[in-house]
Design an enzyme around this catalytic site. Structure first.
Site, short mmCIF file in Angstrom:
data_model
loop_
_atom_site.label_atom_id
_atom_site.label_comp_id
_atom_site.label_asym_id
_atom_site.label_seq_id
_atom_site.Cartn_x
_atom_site.Cartn_y
_atom_site.Cartn_z
N SER A 458 1.08 -1.06 0.11
CA SER A 458 0.17 0.05 -0.58
C SER A 458 0.77 0.79 0.16
O SER A 458 1.76 1.24 0.74
CB SER A 458 -0.96 0.41 1.09
N TYR A 471 -2.42 -0.89 10.37
CA TYR A 471 -2.33 -1.41 8.64
C TYR A 471 -1.27 -0.86 7.85
O TYR A 471 -0.11 -1.68 7.47
CB TYR A 471 -3.40 -0.01 8.17
#
Length: 587
Positions: A458, A471
């Protein structure tokens, strides 16, 4: 005379004496291995050793090399003389039956001429790193007639690979260099560039003379065939092995070959030009499988699947014959990726913790490409992933591409994250990638044919944020794991890519957990995030296109979306600026 289990004899060609080497039972099907430049028959030693228990293996030093005669004059290296030599070897070693022909480099180039001019002598043909000059001539003309940027790039790419062909046309200089000792740097280049360590027999002690004499092959045939190509068609069942890291022969040269070879199979391998030395297990296996398919010999189920996928149809697509595994394929980027590969001809395995969603993806993929397969699996469960990987290998074979995409979202302050929150995020986002990479990379390595692993990271991996501690940490770990794997697996021909999407409109916002918030507030946060991502308007299909392109180009790290590319650049140029941005509360 006999040298170990190798029987050596002299065969008279057209004005030359040829050294012919035979192994195995002459009653078995005959495989004729033809070497290239500047090699001798010994380049096939490892492959021959793996075939001799099933075949009568024949090799010979072509004119001008090894223990065969060295004729004088360019004219005596034309195809007419080469074909006369090859015919003499066939008559001596297998006079009453068809043989299975295999050629590498110039051995393959002259073998294309053989299956074109005397197809009745051959039961099958395997070509490695040596295209038909007639096809190359036509391919080049076709690209020049349609000078699109892509066609010109491909022409330029092959031109750069073929620089030495022009150099070999110069008189005296190439011969002088070979005699002056460029064989030593040639051997070092083989080892450093292709991982092919010198061993007795290869490179041959006769290399200076072989290299000098073999220049005649280029001078006698190249210009004439490239400028005035014949019809390259042949009805002999043909298998082309394409090393994708070949420094001399572009993989693009196989383009359009199916129009001239109705029974054509393609096999790609992430290896260099001297693949008979660097990947002898794979080459020998593919030769045997091709022969088995042609002769109707029984093949194991995995071999039958591999042979079937290698066949080339008239409308072959870029990933035709590839097996692609995608985790988290039930929705979003995973589903879009599965469909993108299916649309390009891949056989897809759609895996997801939601079995119904995986089955729906498989149904959609089957409408675009070959029949797809759905599997329900929790990527965080080590035992379940081990069973899944074993089942894929047993039922379908070793994947060519694996996309470790499954992931979950979580937001909130670090102090609001519980230990269970951290465990859940790391189990799915990091351990899911670890399990998928470890299990399928081991299969790819054992198979020896290369492959590609894509791990979905990401933009959060290089964008610190006070609201995404778990995350972002999990995705940063995936990025670093990918870089480490890429370094380790490159020597095995396995590419590894990290895909780093930015803001993409998927359902991850609707399933993310916002820690430290009440249930009602969490729902409000999810709706707000979903609206923002939807307004961004960047769909998962565009990420999938980047994943497909990354596999084809073997890219290492791919930031997707403009904000991801900007963050990636800023993280490298000004980490301090990223730290200041990280203080913003975007929750």
């Amino acid at each position: 005379m006999s040298t170990g289990d190798v029987r050596v004899r002299r065969v008279r060609g057209d004005g030359v004496d040829l050294a012919v080497y035979e192994q195995g039972d002459p009653a078995l099907p005959t495989v004729l291995l033809v070497h290239g430049y500047p090699d001798t028959h010994a380049v096939w030693d490892e492959v021959a050793a793996r075939l001799v228990d099933r075949f009568h293996v024949v090799r010979y030093d072509v004119r001008g090399s090894g223990a065969s005669s060295r004729p004088y004059g360019r004219r005596r290296y034309t195809f007419a003389y080469l074909m006369a030599d090859l015919r003499a070897v066939l008559d001596a070693a297998a006079p009453d039956r068809k043989v299975h022909l295999v050629g590498h480099d110039w051995g393959s180039i002259q073998s294309w001429e053989a299956v074109r001019t005397m197809p009745d002598r051959f039961a099958s043909f395997t070509s490695i790193s040596g295209p038909s000059l007639d096809h190359v001539g036509r391919w080049t003309r076709g690209k020049l007639r349609r000078p699109t940027p892509r066609n010109l790039r491909r022409l330029a790419g092959q031109g750069l690979r073929s620089w030495y062909i022009g150099f070999f046309q110069t008189p005296l200089v190439p011969e002088a260099l070979w005699r002056a000792g460029i064989g030593r740097p040639f051997a070092r280049a083989l080892e450093t560039g292709e991982g092919v360590a010198p061993r007795p027999g290869h490179p041959a002690r006769t290399l200076p003379r072989d290299g000098s004499a073999g220049v005649g092959l280029y001078r006698a045939n190249m210009a004439e065939r490239l400028l005035r190509p014949r019809d390259p068609s042949t009805a002999v069942p043909t298998q082309v092995i394409v090393p994708t890291r070949d420094r001399f022969v572009s993989p693009h040269l196989v383009g359009g070959l199916g129009a001239h070879v109705p029974d054509l199979s393609l096999r790609t391998i992430a290896a260099g030009h001297w693949v008979p030395r660097s990947r002898p297990d794979v080459v020998a296996r593919w030769i045997a499988e091709h022969i088995g398919r042609v002769t109707g010999a029984p093949l194991a189920p995995a071999q039958e699947r591999a042979v079937r996928r290698a066949r080339v149809g008239a409308d072959r697509r870029p990933f035709e014959g590839a097996l692609v595994v995608v985790t988290g394929a039930g929705s979003g980027i995973g589903r879009a990726t599965a469909l993108a590969f299916a649309e390009r001809g891949a056989e897809v395995v759609a895996a997801d913790v939601d079995g119904a969603a995986a089955r729906r993806t498989a149904e959609l993929a089957g409408l675009l490409g070959p029949a797809a397969h759905a599997r329900e699996v929790d990527v965080s469960d080590r035992a379940a992933m081990e069973d899944f990987a074993k089942a894929v290998e047993h039922d379908l074979g070793v994947p060519n591409v694996v996309v470790n995409n499954a992931g979950i979202g979580m937001a909130g302050s670090f102090l609001d994250h519980t230990e269970d929150d951290w465990k859940r995020v790391l189990d799915v986002n990091l351990w899911g990638v670890v399990h998928g990479s470890r299990l399928f990379a081991a299969q790819m390595k054992a198979r020896g044919e290369g492959g590609h692993i894509v791990n979905t990271s990401s933009a959060a991996a290089f964008t610190p944020s006070r609201t995404l501690p778990a995350y972002a940490t999990s995705k940063a770990a995936v990025l670093m794991l990918t870089e480490c794997l890429r370094a380790e697996l490159r020597g095995d021909g396995i590419g590894v890519t990290a895909i780093c999407p930015g803001i993409v409109n998927t359902n991850i916002t609707r399933t993310s957990r916002f820690v430290g918030r009440s249930d009602a507030d969490q729902e409000t946060d999810r709706r707000r995030a979903s609206r923002a991502y939807a307004l961004r308007g960047f769909g998962p299909e565009r990420v999938a296109e980047q994943i497909v392109a990354a596999v084809r180009r073997d890219r290492a790290v791919v930031p997707v979306t403009p904000e991801a590319r900007l963050a990636h650049l800023l993280a490298r140029v000004s980490p301090a600026a990223m730290r200041r941005l990280a203080r913003l509360n975007l929750g």
